[in-house]
Design a protein around this motif. Sequence first.
Motif, PDB file in Angstrom:
ATOM      1  N   ARG A 188       0.787  -1.238   0.000  1.00  0.00           N
ATOM      2  CA  ARG A 188       0.000   0.000   0.000  1.00  0.00           C
ATOM      3  C   ARG A 188       0.813   1.280   0.000  1.00  0.00           C
ATOM      4  O   ARG A 188       0.246   2.360  -0.001  1.00  0.00           O
ATOM      5  CB  ARG A 188      -0.934  -0.031   1.207  1.00  0.00           C
ATOM      6  N   ARG A 227       2.012  -2.053 -10.937  1.00  0.00           N
ATOM      7  CA  ARG A 227       1.107  -1.617  -9.871  1.00  0.00           C
ATOM      8  C   ARG A 227      -0.256  -1.237 -10.444  1.00  0.00           C
ATOM      9  O   ARG A 227      -1.272  -1.325  -9.763  1.00  0.00           O
ATOM     10  CB  ARG A 227       1.714  -0.465  -9.082  1.00  0.00           C
ATOM     11  N   GLY A 239       0.171   4.727   3.050  1.00  0.00           N
ATOM     12  CA  GLY A 239      -1.034   3.912   3.161  1.00  0.00           C
ATOM     13  C   GLY A 239      -1.075   3.011   4.386  1.00  0.00           C
ATOM     14  O   GLY A 239      -2.054   2.294   4.602  1.00  0.00           O
TER      15      GLY A 239
END
Length: 183
Positions: free
Chosen positions: A15, A157, A19
């Motif tokens: 993340r 990603r 994140g």
Amino acid sequence: MDDAVDTALRLFHARGYDGVGVAELGAELGIKPPSFYAAFGSKAGLFQRALERYTASDANVFARAQAEGGGVAAVVDRTLALAAQLYPGRADGVAGCLVLDGTRNSADPEARALTAALKRASRAAIRDFIATEAPARADELADFLVIAMAGMSAAARDGADAATLASFAGMASQAFHHAFAAA
């Protein structure tokens, strides 16, 4: 401690640095904030340990490619091919490169500085290796490889699969060979 760093590495890789919060890290590690700060100093301190673990692992595709030996062209080909294999993600769904993408758009200057230092060191290693055979164009060729890998990581990603990245890696290798031959 090793398990804690592995857990943090997985979370940061999945993340990004921003994140993942300290509360979540503490919960995942089974420790309260005072113990977290005593063990790691800060979130950035844990991130640094995770980056060290990551760059010492098979995720360091240039180091892996270089360890197999050979000249510049062969090592660059292997680097791109390894990135195409690794970046789409593993069974846990984590895609891309933690160093290249872990602090993209991060609000934390300390975390950004950690990845920036690793990027500079990686580029320097690539540049120095290329300079053994093409000193006049080593900077330009190193930039090409670094930018190609960053693009592959970002594409992974965003969902690019291994076949797509392998195709790109092949084309990037051809372009590198062409530029390298002109060096």
